[in-house]
Design a protein around this motif. Structure first.
Motif, short mmCIF file in Angstrom:
data_model
loop_
_atom_site.label_atom_id
_atom_site.label_comp_id
_atom_site.label_asym_id
_atom_site.label_seq_id
_atom_site.Cartn_x
_atom_site.Cartn_y
_atom_site.Cartn_z
N GLY A 7 33.00 49.14 56.02
CA GLY A 7 33.84 48.15 56.58
C GLY A 7 35.16 48.19 55.69
O GLY A 7 36.12 47.81 56.31
N ILE A 8 34.82 48.22 54.61
CA ILE A 8 36.29 48.24 53.45
C ILE A 8 36.98 49.23 53.96
O ILE A 8 38.21 49.54 53.87
CB ILE A 8 35.71 48.49 51.93
N THR A 9 36.50 50.66 53.98
CA THR A 9 37.08 51.98 54.46
C THR A 9 37.74 51.53 55.53
O THR A 9 38.84 52.14 55.64
CB THR A 9 36.09 52.98 54.53
N ASP A 10 37.30 50.98 56.69
CA ASP A 10 38.03 51.02 58.03
C ASP A 10 38.85 49.72 58.24
O ASP A 10 39.51 49.63 59.09
CB ASP A 10 37.05 51.03 59.36
N GLY A 11 38.80 49.00 57.10
CA GLY A 11 39.61 47.73 57.02
C GLY A 11 39.35 46.76 57.57
O GLY A 11 40.15 45.37 57.72
N SER A 12 38.10 46.50 58.10
CA SER A 12 37.45 45.37 58.86
C SER A 12 37.04 44.32 57.66
O SER A 12 36.56 43.24 58.01
CB SER A 12 36.45 45.61 59.93
N ILE A 13 36.46 44.78 56.53
CA ILE A 13 35.95 44.07 55.42
C ILE A 13 37.00 43.89 54.28
O ILE A 13 37.50 45.13 53.87
CB ILE A 13 34.59 44.31 54.96
N PRO A 14 37.41 43.11 53.82
CA PRO A 14 38.35 42.96 52.66
C PRO A 14 37.71 43.51 51.32
O PRO A 14 36.47 43.82 51.27
CB PRO A 14 38.46 41.38 52.39
N GLN A 15 38.87 43.93 50.33
CA GLN A 15 38.29 44.40 49.24
C GLN A 15 37.25 43.52 48.26
O GLN A 15 37.58 42.71 47.61
CB GLN A 15 39.56 44.79 48.38
N VAL A 16 36.05 43.84 48.29
CA VAL A 16 34.83 43.16 47.79
C VAL A 16 34.16 44.09 46.96
O VAL A 16 34.12 45.41 47.10
CB VAL A 16 34.05 42.21 48.45
N HIS A 17 33.34 43.81 45.90
CA HIS A 17 32.51 44.60 45.30
C HIS A 17 31.33 44.76 45.92
O HIS A 17 30.49 43.89 46.25
CB HIS A 17 32.01 44.20 43.89
N PRO A 18 31.12 45.98 46.62
CA PRO A 18 29.96 46.25 47.72
C PRO A 18 28.58 45.71 47.16
O PRO A 18 27.58 44.97 47.91
CB PRO A 18 30.06 47.70 48.17
N GLN A 19 28.26 46.17 45.96
CA GLN A 19 26.89 46.18 45.76
C GLN A 19 26.50 44.72 45.34
O GLN A 19 25.48 44.08 45.62
CB GLN A 19 26.39 46.95 44.16
N ASN A 20 27.43 44.00 44.71
CA ASN A 20 27.44 42.59 44.22
C ASN A 20 27.36 41.73 45.35
O ASN A 20 26.56 40.76 45.46
CB ASN A 20 28.53 42.22 43.47
N THR A 21 28.39 42.03 46.43
CA THR A 21 28.41 41.06 47.67
C THR A 21 26.95 41.39 48.65
O THR A 21 26.51 40.47 48.74
CB THR A 21 29.37 41.55 48.49
#
Length: 200
Positions: free
Chosen positions: A143-157
């Motif tokens: 989702g971060i890559t395609d811009g649909s999810i904001p820049q968050v820490h994937p594992q922690n989130t």
């Protein structure tokens, strides 16, 4: 005609699966499992060394099926990363009922019950949960890559969201109020809709 040993083994697992997910591990005796599965005691011990190992195999079987469902939901067939991720939480919400029967909340039911009773089952639960969190983290990255999810820490989130839903499911068992999971869904939408600076 002799029955397939693998089918017999899986039949015993499936039978115990239904009993334990409904009543809990410690409240189900071997005699109940044998009666429900309609197999002799010797047949059980041919496949499982103990009830504890049997419980471990039930957990492994659950996660094999559960991860296959997640992989289908996260397959890049339609929608963006955010859409696919939200489909998972909606699926979670739809499968959690006030009765919490069958396989719908095995992890919720067993986590607190067996964590201090069986190290092997605790490890199996942790391994399966870790695999689920890893899948969620991968979906967040997509989702971060395609811009649909904001820049968050994937594992922690992913860990935070999984813990949120696990806790909400446990709370739902106590209060039997669908609003608990609705609030978890609203929180999830909020977290994935805006940057979470603490997790960068």
């Amino acid at each position: 005609m002799k029955s397939d040993p693998q089918q017999t083994r899986q039949h015993i697992i499936d039978s115990g699966y239904n009993l334990i997910s409904s009543k809990g591990f410690t409240h189900v005796g071997l005699a109940q499992i044998l009666k429900f599965a309609d197999v002799p005691k010797g047949s059980f011990y041919h496949y499982f060394k103990s009830k504890e190992q049997f419980g471990e195999e039930i957990i492994n079987s659950f996660f094999d099926s559960y991860l296959a469902i997640i992989d289908q939901l996260f397959a890049a067939k339609q929608g963006n990363g955010h859409d696919r991720l939200m489909s998972y939480w909606l699926h979670w919400q739809s499968t959690q009922t006030s009765e919490c029967n069958d396989q719908k909340c095995l992890v919720v039911k067993l986590s607190a019950e067996v964590a201090d009773l069986s190290e092997a089952m605790r490890i199996a639960l942790n391994k399966g949960s870790t695999a689920v969190i890893a899948r969620i983290a991968e979906a967040i990255e997509a989702g971060i890559t395609d811009g649909s999810i904001p820049q968050v820490h994937p594992q922690n989130t992913a860990e935070m969201l999984y813990q949120l839903w696990l806790g909400a499911s446990l709370r739902n068992k106590l209060v039997r109020d669908p609003a608990v999971l609705e609030r978890a869904l609203a929180m999830t939408k909020s977290l994935l809709a805006q940057p979470i600076s603490a997790m960068k």
